[in-house]
Design an enzyme around this catalytic site. Structure first.
Site, mmCIF file in Angstrom:
data_model
loop_
_atom_site.group_PDB
_atom_site.id
_atom_site.type_symbol
_atom_site.label_atom_id
_atom_site.label_comp_id
_atom_site.label_asym_id
_atom_site.label_seq_id
_atom_site.Cartn_x
_atom_site.Cartn_y
_atom_site.Cartn_z
ATOM 1 C CE LYS A 76 -129.586 -21.469 -101.947
ATOM 2 N NZ LYS A 76 -129.730 -20.663 -102.854
ATOM 3 C CG ASP A 113 -128.082 -19.122 -105.672
ATOM 4 O OD1 ASP A 113 -128.042 -20.493 -106.191
ATOM 5 O OD2 ASP A 113 -128.362 -19.249 -104.622
#
Length: 220
Positions: A76, A113
């Site tokens: 990420k 997220d």
């Protein structure tokens, strides 16, 4: 002859999820159901890519016409550096879980997220204002959820990580978002406060194996 009957069928749009490991991911099943429900002509595949191959493999994917990728651990933060531009929430997080090719050819990175986590916590009726929150892990997943969590006004947030310095650095980076009314700290698992937490968020790679780091029993 009916010209339309012989017209070639265009190839499906290509999407996927990239991680290492990636066999656990349910994203192909989920997105194939989305595609069927919305009548999209697309394929969605898993890509197990080692960190040292990350940039090259992603370049190949997009150069060959790939439309977008979801990104999971451990990539990420690398995905944030790979993207040509970032959405404001991805820039704040310093981590990306979604890459898409835009109409101008640029690769845009986003981070959903935090938005996804908050939506689910609201669905479950979990109060966050004034809460005492423990976050396990200090990687890209934690980066994506910290700012949205802090916006909800918790009383305390403790980031616990195997490497204490990484958690401490993350707490320093997000100190401005925490403001004066939230105590944001980081440390090793051995530094976790023993008081009960209202919410424990597991964001370490141990979760892939169904395991939890050793934490004080009183926390739960």
């Amino acid at each position: 002859m009916n010209a339309s009957a012989s017209a070639p069928v265009p190839p499906p749009d290509r999407y996927g999820v990239v991680g290492h490991p990636i066999a656990h991911s349910k994203s192909p099943f989920i997105h194939s159901r989305f595609a069927a429900a919305t009548r999209q002509h697309m394929v969605y595949e898993r890509y197990d890519i080692r960190p040292e191959e990350f940039e090259q493999r992603l370049r190949e994917f997009f150069d060959e016409g790939g439309c977008g990728l979801n990104v999971t651990l451990p990539h990420k933060e690398a995905a944030a550096k790979f993207a040509d531009r970032l959405t404001p929430r991805a820039r704040l997080a310093g981590a990306v879980n979604t890459l898409r090719r835009c109409s101008d050819g640029a690769i845009e990175g986003d981070n959903t997220d935090g938005a996804g986590l908050l939506a689910d916590l609201r669905r479950l009726g979990v109060p966050l204002a004034g809460a005492h929150i423990l976050v396990l892990g200090a990687g890209g997943a934690t980066r994506g959820i910290l700012a949205p969590l802090l916006e909800q006004g918790p009383a305390t947030v403790f980031i616990a990580n195997r490497t204490a310095a990484r958690a401490e650095q993350l707490a320093r980076e997000f100190a401005e978002q925490a403001g004066k009314h939230c105590s944001l700290r980081g440390g090793g698992f051995e530094h976790i406060p023993t008081e009960p937490a209202d919410l424990v968020l597991h964001a370490t790679s141990l979760g892939l194996e169904g395991q939890v780091p050793a934490i004080p029993q009183g926390v739960l």
